[in-house]
Design a protein around this motif. Structure first.
Motif, PDB file in Angstrom:
ATOM      1  N   GLY A  82      -4.450  -1.882  -7.816  1.00 14.99           N
ATOM      2  CA  GLY A  82      -4.915  -0.368  -8.350  1.00 14.99           C
ATOM      3  C   GLY A  82      -4.657   0.051  -9.687  1.00 14.99           C
ATOM      4  O   GLY A  82      -5.145   1.235  -9.913  1.00 14.99           O
ATOM      5  N   GLN A 123      -6.678   0.049  -1.811  1.00 17.03           N
ATOM      6  CA  GLN A 123      -5.709   1.304  -2.021  1.00 17.03           C
ATOM      7  C   GLN A 123      -5.252   1.441  -0.652  1.00 17.03           C
ATOM      8  O   GLN A 123      -4.209   2.090  -0.630  1.00 17.03           O
ATOM      9  N   SER A 134      -9.203  -0.696 -13.670  1.00 13.05           N
ATOM     10  CA  SER A 134     -10.732  -0.528 -13.228  1.00 13.05           C
ATOM     11  C   SER A 134     -11.287  -1.755 -13.087  1.00 13.05           C
ATOM     12  O   SER A 134     -10.833  -2.663 -13.321  1.00 13.05           O
ATOM     13  N   VAL A 135     -12.247  -1.662 -12.145  1.00 12.95           N
ATOM     14  CA  VAL A 135     -13.237  -3.041 -11.965  1.00 12.95           C
ATOM     15  C   VAL A 135     -13.649  -3.646 -13.526  1.00 12.95           C
ATOM     16  O   VAL A 135     -13.322  -5.085 -13.525  1.00 12.95           O
ATOM     17  N   SER A 145     -16.110  -2.625  -6.652  1.00 16.12           N
ATOM     18  CA  SER A 145     -15.658  -1.189  -6.678  1.00 16.12           C
ATOM     19  C   SER A 145     -15.316  -0.750  -5.178  1.00 16.12           C
ATOM     20  O   SER A 145     -14.313  -0.020  -5.027  1.00 16.12           O
ATOM     21  N   LEU A 171      -7.168  -5.931  -8.461  1.00 20.04           N
ATOM     22  CA  LEU A 171      -7.756  -4.877  -8.057  1.00 20.04           C
ATOM     23  C   LEU A 171      -6.916  -4.207  -6.837  1.00 20.04           C
ATOM     24  O   LEU A 171      -6.650  -3.030  -6.496  1.00 20.04           O
ATOM     25  N   ASP A 172      -6.055  -5.188  -6.178  1.00 20.02           N
ATOM     26  CA  ASP A 172      -5.082  -4.785  -4.985  1.00 20.02           C
ATOM     27  C   ASP A 172      -4.097  -3.797  -5.702  1.00 20.02           C
ATOM     28  O   ASP A 172      -3.471  -2.721  -4.896  1.00 20.02           O
ATOM     29  N   ARG A 190     -11.880  -2.270  -4.365  1.00 24.35           N
ATOM     30  CA  ARG A 190     -10.953  -1.692  -5.163  1.00 24.35           C
ATOM     31  C   ARG A 190     -10.446  -0.415  -4.414  1.00 24.35           C
ATOM     32  O   ARG A 190      -9.322  -0.177  -4.107  1.00 24.35           O
ATOM     33  N   GLN A 191     -11.594   0.290  -3.713  1.00 25.75           N
ATOM     34  CA  GLN A 191     -11.312   1.474  -2.725  1.00 25.75           C
ATOM     35  C   GLN A 191     -10.532   1.180  -1.726  1.00 25.75           C
ATOM     36  O   GLN A 191      -9.434   1.773  -1.163  1.00 25.75           O
TER      37      GLN A 191
END
Length: 159
Positions: free
Chosen positions: A78, A117, A81-82, A110, A75-76, A113-114
């Motif tokens: 990017g 970014q 998706s989750v 989620s 997730l880092d 993940r945001q």
């Protein structure tokens, strides 16, 4: 402890280490405690008890912690998706993944993940990786609520 008992204890620790190493290597594969136990000639109950004594958590919790760590890295970056990260680390249920992720990290995947970014301002990536590593909190307390003892090194890691 006699020499025979000491040797038996060392052999059992080596088997526990093999289980831990297998979890580290094969975290994305379907793994269950019964299969892990059979591979080292132990019962599932005995493996669970001894693993928890040696490493501070059950084999299942250790596996989920490794999966969440790997998902955090995905997730880092990017790129996924989750849902894609969930399945990439071997979780079969998005709901269970999200619940465990929230327990360990203190926020849903989620939101993580945001947040991922945006770089951590002024922090070298090697430091950020250590500081943001998921650590289990106390029951009822999500995320990084207590120091976790490194059983092998004998040191405490403070969040």
């Amino acid at each position: 402890m006699g020499a025979g008992a000491a040797n038996q204890h060392l052999e059992e620790l080596a088997r526990l280490r093999r289980v831990r190493d297998r979890i580290d290597r094969e975290y994305a594969s379907p793994l269950d405690v019964a299969a892990l136990a059979r591979a080292v000639h132990m019962s599932a109950g005995h493996l669970t008890r001894q693993f928890k004594l040696a490493y501070g958590e059950s084999p299942y919790r250790y596996l989920m912690t490794r999966r969440i760590e790997r998902a955090m890295a995905l997730l880092d970056r990017g790129a996924l998706s989750v849902t894609e990260a969930c399945f990439a680390v071997g979780c079969a249920s998005l709901g269970t993944f999200s619940t465990r992720f929230s327990e360990l990290v203190g926020m849903p995947p989620s939101r993580y993940r945001q947040r991922a970014q945006r770089p951590v301002a002024g922090m070298p990536s090697c430091v950020a990786k250590q500081v943001l590593r998921p650590l289990r909190g106390t029951p009822g307390q999500p995320g990084r609520s207590q120091p976790v003892r490194n059983q092998e090194a004998g040191t405490a890691a403070h969040p």
